[in-house]
Design a protein around this motif. Structure first.
Motif, PDB file in Angstrom:
ATOM      1  N   VAL A 176     -32.543 -11.504  29.606  1.00 36.63           N
ATOM      2  CA  VAL A 176     -31.895 -12.693  30.185  1.00 36.63           C
ATOM      3  C   VAL A 176     -32.035 -13.861  28.859  1.00 36.63           C
ATOM      4  O   VAL A 176     -31.261 -14.393  28.567  1.00 36.63           O
ATOM      5  CB  VAL A 176     -32.498 -13.491  31.237  1.00 36.63           C
ATOM      6  CG1 VAL A 176     -32.064 -14.834  31.787  1.00 36.63           C
ATOM      7  CG2 VAL A 176     -32.342 -12.500  32.461  1.00 36.63           C
ATOM      8  N   TRP A 221     -29.118 -15.581  26.935  1.00 35.76           N
ATOM      9  CA  TRP A 221     -28.927 -17.041  26.740  1.00 35.76           C
ATOM     10  C   TRP A 221     -28.751 -17.355  25.421  1.00 35.76           C
ATOM     11  O   TRP A 221     -27.966 -18.162  25.141  1.00 35.76           O
ATOM     12  CB  TRP A 221     -30.058 -17.601  27.464  1.00 35.76           C
ATOM     13  CG  TRP A 221     -30.011 -18.984  27.581  1.00 35.76           C
ATOM     14  CD1 TRP A 221     -30.660 -20.081  26.941  1.00 35.76           C
ATOM     15  CD2 TRP A 221     -29.167 -19.798  28.617  1.00 35.76           C
ATOM     16  NE1 TRP A 221     -30.142 -21.289  27.385  1.00 35.76           N
ATOM     17  CE2 TRP A 221     -29.468 -21.227  28.323  1.00 35.76           C
ATOM     18  CE3 TRP A 221     -27.975 -19.311  29.608  1.00 35.76           C
ATOM     19  CZ2 TRP A 221     -28.604 -22.216  28.856  1.00 35.76           C
ATOM     20  CZ3 TRP A 221     -27.376 -20.297  29.867  1.00 35.76           C
ATOM     21  CH2 TRP A 221     -27.509 -21.821  29.716  1.00 35.76           C
ATOM     22  N   LYS A 224     -25.540 -16.821  24.065  1.00 34.66           N
ATOM     23  CA  LYS A 224     -24.653 -17.689  24.634  1.00 34.66           C
ATOM     24  C   LYS A 224     -24.668 -18.984  23.730  1.00 34.66           C
ATOM     25  O   LYS A 224     -23.437 -19.359  23.118  1.00 34.66           O
ATOM     26  CB  LYS A 224     -24.897 -18.108  26.008  1.00 34.66           C
ATOM     27  CG  LYS A 224     -24.148 -18.784  26.488  1.00 34.66           C
ATOM     28  CD  LYS A 224     -25.232 -20.141  26.804  1.00 34.66           C
ATOM     29  CE  LYS A 224     -24.549 -21.504  26.817  1.00 34.66           C
ATOM     30  NZ  LYS A 224     -25.343 -22.455  27.143  1.00 34.66           N
ATOM     31  N   THR A 239     -23.200 -18.269  20.223  1.00 34.34           N
ATOM     32  CA  THR A 239     -21.856 -18.005  20.276  1.00 34.34           C
ATOM     33  C   THR A 239     -21.081 -19.597  20.287  1.00 34.34           C
ATOM     34  O   THR A 239     -20.200 -19.851  19.634  1.00 34.34           O
ATOM     35  CB  THR A 239     -21.315 -17.426  21.659  1.00 34.34           C
ATOM     36  OG1 THR A 239     -22.078 -16.136  21.632  1.00 34.34           O
ATOM     37  CG2 THR A 239     -19.626 -17.106  21.666  1.00 34.34           C
ATOM     38  N   ASP A 240     -21.788 -20.454  20.823  1.00 30.82           N
ATOM     39  CA  ASP A 240     -21.169 -21.682  21.007  1.00 30.82           C
ATOM     40  C   ASP A 240     -21.340 -22.578  19.511  1.00 30.82           C
ATOM     41  O   ASP A 240     -20.217 -22.932  19.154  1.00 30.82           O
ATOM     42  CB  ASP A 240     -22.205 -22.539  22.005  1.00 30.82           C
ATOM     43  CG  ASP A 240     -21.613 -24.056  22.165  1.00 30.82           C
ATOM     44  OD1 ASP A 240     -20.521 -24.353  21.843  1.00 30.82           O
ATOM     45  OD2 ASP A 240     -22.374 -24.933  22.740  1.00 30.82           O
ATOM     46  N   ARG A 244     -18.383 -20.643  17.308  1.00 30.22           N
ATOM     47  CA  ARG A 244     -17.132 -20.552  17.733  1.00 30.22           C
ATOM     48  C   ARG A 244     -16.565 -22.039  17.500  1.00 30.22           C
ATOM     49  O   ARG A 244     -15.454 -22.036  17.151  1.00 30.22           O
ATOM     50  CB  ARG A 244     -16.843 -20.024  19.125  1.00 30.22           C
ATOM     51  CG  ARG A 244     -16.956 -18.444  19.128  1.00 30.22           C
ATOM     52  CD  ARG A 244     -16.530 -18.128  20.409  1.00 30.22           C
ATOM     53  NE  ARG A 244     -16.632 -16.521  20.404  1.00 30.22           N
ATOM     54  CZ  ARG A 244     -16.556 -15.712  21.662  1.00 30.22           C
ATOM     55  NH1 ARG A 244     -16.361 -16.510  22.653  1.00 30.22           N
ATOM     56  NH2 ARG A 244     -16.531 -14.593  21.401  1.00 30.22           N
ATOM     57  N   GLU A 253     -24.972 -30.207  28.361  1.00 30.46           N
ATOM     58  CA  GLU A 253     -24.787 -29.538  29.507  1.00 30.46           C
ATOM     59  C   GLU A 253     -25.262 -29.903  30.916  1.00 30.46           C
ATOM     60  O   GLU A 253     -24.725 -29.783  31.862  1.00 30.46           O
ATOM     61  CB  GLU A 253     -25.882 -28.173  29.400  1.00 30.46           C
ATOM     62  CG  GLU A 253     -25.585 -27.079  28.447  1.00 30.46           C
ATOM     63  CD  GLU A 253     -25.772 -25.601  28.909  1.00 30.46           C
ATOM     64  OE1 GLU A 253     -25.338 -25.411  29.892  1.00 30.46           O
ATOM     65  OE2 GLU A 253     -25.975 -25.062  27.933  1.00 30.46           O
ATOM     66  N   ALA A 288     -22.017 -32.103  31.672  1.00 29.21           N
ATOM     67  CA  ALA A 288     -20.905 -31.014  32.034  1.00 29.21           C
ATOM     68  C   ALA A 288     -21.268 -30.210  33.104  1.00 29.21           C
ATOM     69  O   ALA A 288     -20.382 -29.535  33.758  1.00 29.21           O
ATOM     70  CB  ALA A 288     -20.643 -30.302  30.996  1.00 29.21           C
ATOM     71  N   THR A 335     -22.863 -27.620  33.653  1.00 29.67           N
ATOM     72  CA  THR A 335     -22.561 -26.258  33.242  1.00 29.67           C
ATOM     73  C   THR A 335     -23.774 -25.310  33.578  1.00 29.67           C
ATOM     74  O   THR A 335     -23.729 -24.110  33.711  1.00 29.67           O
ATOM     75  CB  THR A 335     -22.233 -25.966  31.788  1.00 29.67           C
ATOM     76  OG1 THR A 335     -23.046 -26.959  30.945  1.00 29.67           O
ATOM     77  CG2 THR A 335     -20.689 -26.093  31.682  1.00 29.67           C
ATOM     78  N   LEU A 336     -24.984 -26.025  33.721  1.00 26.94           N
ATOM     79  CA  LEU A 336     -26.240 -25.395  34.016  1.00 26.94           C
ATOM     80  C   LEU A 336     -26.166 -24.908  35.721  1.00 26.94           C
ATOM     81  O   LEU A 336     -27.042 -23.750  35.690  1.00 26.94           O
ATOM     82  CB  LEU A 336     -27.372 -26.032  33.509  1.00 26.94           C
ATOM     83  CG  LEU A 336     -27.598 -26.126  32.153  1.00 26.94           C
ATOM     84  CD1 LEU A 336     -28.954 -26.941  31.891  1.00 26.94           C
ATOM     85  CD2 LEU A 336     -28.084 -24.726  31.794  1.00 26.94           C
ATOM     86  N   MET A 390     -25.522 -21.120  36.532  1.00 26.41           N
ATOM     87  CA  MET A 390     -26.517 -20.352  35.926  1.00 26.41           C
ATOM     88  C   MET A 390     -27.897 -20.683  36.644  1.00 26.41           C
ATOM     89  O   MET A 390     -28.694 -19.586  37.043  1.00 26.41           O
ATOM     90  CB  MET A 390     -26.967 -20.845  34.363  1.00 26.41           C
ATOM     91  CG  MET A 390     -25.578 -20.900  33.707  1.00 26.41           C
ATOM     92  SD  MET A 390     -25.218 -19.269  33.247  1.00 26.41           S
ATOM     93  CE  MET A 390     -23.577 -18.993  33.940  1.00 26.41           C
ATOM     94  N   GLU A 440     -17.925 -26.004  36.338  1.00 23.47           N
ATOM     95  CA  GLU A 440     -17.617 -26.185  34.874  1.00 23.47           C
ATOM     96  C   GLU A 440     -18.284 -24.910  34.392  1.00 23.47           C
ATOM     97  O   GLU A 440     -19.556 -24.704  34.751  1.00 23.47           O
ATOM     98  CB  GLU A 440     -18.132 -27.418  34.298  1.00 23.47           C
ATOM     99  CG  GLU A 440     -17.582 -28.576  35.092  1.00 23.47           C
ATOM    100  CD  GLU A 440     -16.245 -28.855  34.471  1.00 23.47           C
ATOM    101  OE1 GLU A 440     -15.873 -28.079  33.314  1.00 23.47           O
ATOM    102  OE2 GLU A 440     -15.346 -29.614  35.011  1.00 23.47           O
ATOM    103  N   TYR A 465     -18.598 -22.490  30.337  1.00 24.91           N
ATOM    104  CA  TYR A 465     -18.841 -22.637  29.054  1.00 24.91           C
ATOM    105  C   TYR A 465     -17.219 -22.108  28.365  1.00 24.91           C
ATOM    106  O   TYR A 465     -16.888 -21.164  28.600  1.00 24.91           O
ATOM    107  CB  TYR A 465     -19.732 -21.709  28.414  1.00 24.91           C
ATOM    108  CG  TYR A 465     -21.190 -21.789  29.195  1.00 24.91           C
ATOM    109  CD1 TYR A 465     -21.569 -23.352  28.584  1.00 24.91           C
ATOM    110  CD2 TYR A 465     -21.735 -21.043  30.007  1.00 24.91           C
ATOM    111  CE1 TYR A 465     -22.818 -23.575  29.224  1.00 24.91           C
ATOM    112  CE2 TYR A 465     -22.919 -21.431  30.244  1.00 24.91           C
ATOM    113  CZ  TYR A 465     -23.609 -22.816  30.031  1.00 24.91           C
ATOM    114  OH  TYR A 465     -24.812 -23.082  30.489  1.00 24.91           O
ATOM    115  N   PHE A 514     -16.182 -22.291  25.703  1.00 24.56           N
ATOM    116  CA  PHE A 514     -15.879 -21.296  24.462  1.00 24.56           C
ATOM    117  C   PHE A 514     -15.984 -19.585  24.894  1.00 24.56           C
ATOM    118  O   PHE A 514     -15.921 -18.725  23.845  1.00 24.56           O
ATOM    119  CB  PHE A 514     -16.877 -21.728  23.308  1.00 24.56           C
ATOM    120  CG  PHE A 514     -18.474 -21.529  23.841  1.00 24.56           C
ATOM    121  CD1 PHE A 514     -19.259 -20.491  23.946  1.00 24.56           C
ATOM    122  CD2 PHE A 514     -18.947 -22.864  24.549  1.00 24.56           C
ATOM    123  CE1 PHE A 514     -20.675 -20.438  24.666  1.00 24.56           C
ATOM    124  CE2 PHE A 514     -20.147 -22.650  25.032  1.00 24.56           C
ATOM    125  CZ  PHE A 514     -20.935 -21.477  25.126  1.00 24.56           C
TER     126      PHE A 514
END
Lengths: 266, 298
Positions: free
Chosen positions: A4, A8, A11, A14-15, A18, A97, A100, A102-103, A106, B84, B86, B88
């Motif tokens: 995990v 993580w 990820k 990648t952020d 990109r 995060e 937004a 976004t966590l 997760m 929301e 990620y 990307f």
């Protein structure tokens, strides 16, 4: 490394890959690293070009002798710039995060908040180390090419680089700690500025400055004349703040982990 | 599946949840209805361990929820009101990350991702999530929530921000997934509840004002009213003359109050006396009427 945590970190990487921030940061580090020997190389030429003008004004200035030391002095002088750029570019890695949300998906899937913390902290250290290596590597390469660094000086350069690396880890730890404490990026930056400001104020007290992490934030001291003769003594001079900085880093990470478990990341 | 007993939550001076009790049966679609600010999201966040309760017990499949890193989330899928992601990552990369967090093998994650993306209509979507519409995000939200075959799927107002087409799509998906999971679904759109829910609870002032199976809830407030509309006014007059308790609503419509026997005797009278009718209708209490009744301020 568990699956995990690895997923993580991937990820996170990648952020930054990109969205181009990693490349931009490395280019900035390359540019500033290149500036050190180039500035050293160009300074006498610039002075020579201005000699006539200066003579008319009555200023007599002998062009200084440029050596590898000049380049390394530039390195020490500019060492804060990549770190400042790094904090501004990647400092919102936690707070963006929170904002937004976004966590939330997760964490509700069972992602441990401490995994979020260690993953992000690891990526920050990895990216900074990469940038710092580029900054150091470029200066080293061109300094060697133009002048060559004698062994005794090179030893001091390594010590200086390692010392500031530890200080930069202290800054990153502050960033992580305040990112756990606050939800807003502005809160993180203001808190970091407050700590550094307080450190400067307390640094004015001679007895206190000898133990503060700030002591190792100006490693250029190691290149100054005088330190050459009493180098062993100088290193001992830095030993206490070095140990204090290490202890502060460990303490802040432990505190961050404790607070992160209780933090609302939603 | 989910059991809440004596739950309390206060924010500063304001007590939002005041001793909440309710039970969500297995394989139900449970509509959790309340006005804006009633405490639906607060309750859901406490079930997910995202908020600490001041008092009370929350059990998910018999396991107690604790604030922080709660293990009960292993069996829960959550769809926030505005999910929301990620931006990307692509949908498949995002689901792969979710699969890893849930402890699924790469092979299972891949198979399950394809299955879910097909179900939510995103199988052909190869681009990054950046640029997805709200409806697409909501559908991806359901896919991520179902990746680990959760026993309980919690959806916080999943349709409130969608257009009618998007709403229908989400409701159809939720109806489909009932076979494999229990759905707790908060909303203030009563037509959505009537369309898909098997059970309902009305939240008012931090407590449950009414709860139960949707048919039972309707019956609770049903006073057994039915009406007969005759073809001509003479038929209505005959009914009123024969049944003294009948009330004429208009020249051709008569309203009765009573049980099934009463209704059958009215229908027998109509038949025996050859009274032509336009309709015989049992008056059902709508959820909207019920909701208005239980949430009205004294």
């Amino acid at each position: 490394m568990n699956n995990v945590l690895f997923a993580w970190i991937r990820k996170e990487f990648t952020d930054v890959w990109r969205n181009g921030r990693l490349i931009i940061f490395l280019i900035v580090c390359f540019g500033i690293g290149l500036m050190n020997p180039i500035t050293a190389k160009l300074t006498p030429m610039l002075i020579e070009m201005m000699q006539d003008q200066m003579k008319e004004m009555g200023i007599v200035y002998d062009p200084p002798t440029i050596t590898a030391l000049t380049s390394w002095e530039q390195f020490a002088k500019n060492i804060w710039i990549p770190l400042l750029v790094f904090v501004l570019m990647f400092g919102n890695i936690f707070t963006k995060e929170y904002g937004a949300h976004t966590l939330t998906p997760m964490v509700t899937k069972g992602l441990k908040k401490t995994t979020v913390l260690w993953g992000k902290a690891f990526l920050l250290i990895l990216l900074w180390t990469a940038g710092y290596t580029v900054y150091f590597g470029v200066t080293l390469m061109y300094t060697e090419y133009y002048w060559g660094t004698e062994a005794e000086l090179m030893g001091r350069v390594w010590d200086m680089t390692a010392m500031f690396y530890l200080y930069s880890l202290f800054i990153l730890t502050l960033l992580v700690f305040f990112s756990v404490l606050w939800r807003e990026y502005s809160g993180v930056l203001v808190s970091m500025a407050a700590i550094l400001g307080a450190e400067m104020i307390f640094g004015m007290i001679p007895k206190v400055t000898k133990v503060l992490p700030g002591r190792i934030s100006s490693p250029g001291l190691l290149l100054q004349k005088g330190y050459e003769e009493r180098y062993e003594y100088a290193l001992r001079d830095f030993a206490v703040p070095f140990a204090v900085t290490l202890a502060v880093i460990v303490t802040l990470f432990v505190l961050s982990a404790i607070l992160m478990k209780r933090k609302s990341v939603d | 599946m989910l059991s809440i007993e004596g739950l309390y939550k206060r924010f500063g001076d304001k007590e939002v949840i005041k001793g909440l009790n309710f039970h969500v049966p297995k394989n139900s679609i449970y509509g959790f209805v309340g006005t804006n600010g009633a405490g639906k999201t607060t309750t859901m966040k406490m079930v997910l361990g995202l908020l600490a309760a001041d008092a009370g017990t929350i059990l998910v499949d018999g396991e107690r929820v604790t604030y922080g890193n709660t293990d009960t989330n292993r069996g829960i899928g959550y769809l926030p009101d505005v999910p929301e992601f990620y931006s990307f990552l692509t949908t498949r990369e995002y689901l792969a990350l979710c699969g890893k967090i849930c402890g699924l093998s790469d092979k299972t994650t891949k198979t399950r991702s394809e299955e879910l993306l097909k179900r939510v209509g995103l199988a052909g979507e190869k681009h990054r999530i950046k640029g997805f519409s709200r409806g697409m995000k909501q559908r991806l939200g359901i896919a991520q929530a179902l990746i680990n075959r959760p026993k309980l799927l919690i959806c916080d107002e999943p349709t409130s921000a969608l257009d009618p087409v998007g709403r229908k799509e989400i409701l159809d998906i939720l109806k489909e997934v009932r076979e494999e999971t229990t759905v707790l679904f908060s909303t203030h759109i009563l037509s959505d509840v009537e369309r898909i829910c098997t059970d309902v609870a009305f939240l008012k002032d931090g407590v449950i004002a009414l709860e139960g199976n949707i048919d039972q809830v309707r019956t609770l407030k049903n006073n057994g009213e039915f009406l007969v509309e005759t073809l001509s006014p003479t038929g209505a007059e005959a009914l009123c003359a024969h049944f003294p308790k009948a009330k004429a609503s208009d020249a051709q419509t008569v309203t009765f109050t009573g049980n099934d026997d009463e209704m059958l005797s009215v229908m027998a009278f109509l038949s025996e006396n050859n009274i032509p009718v336009l309709k015989v209708e049992r008056a059902e209490t709508s959820l909207e009427d019920l909701f208005m009744e239980v949430t009205k301020h004294e």
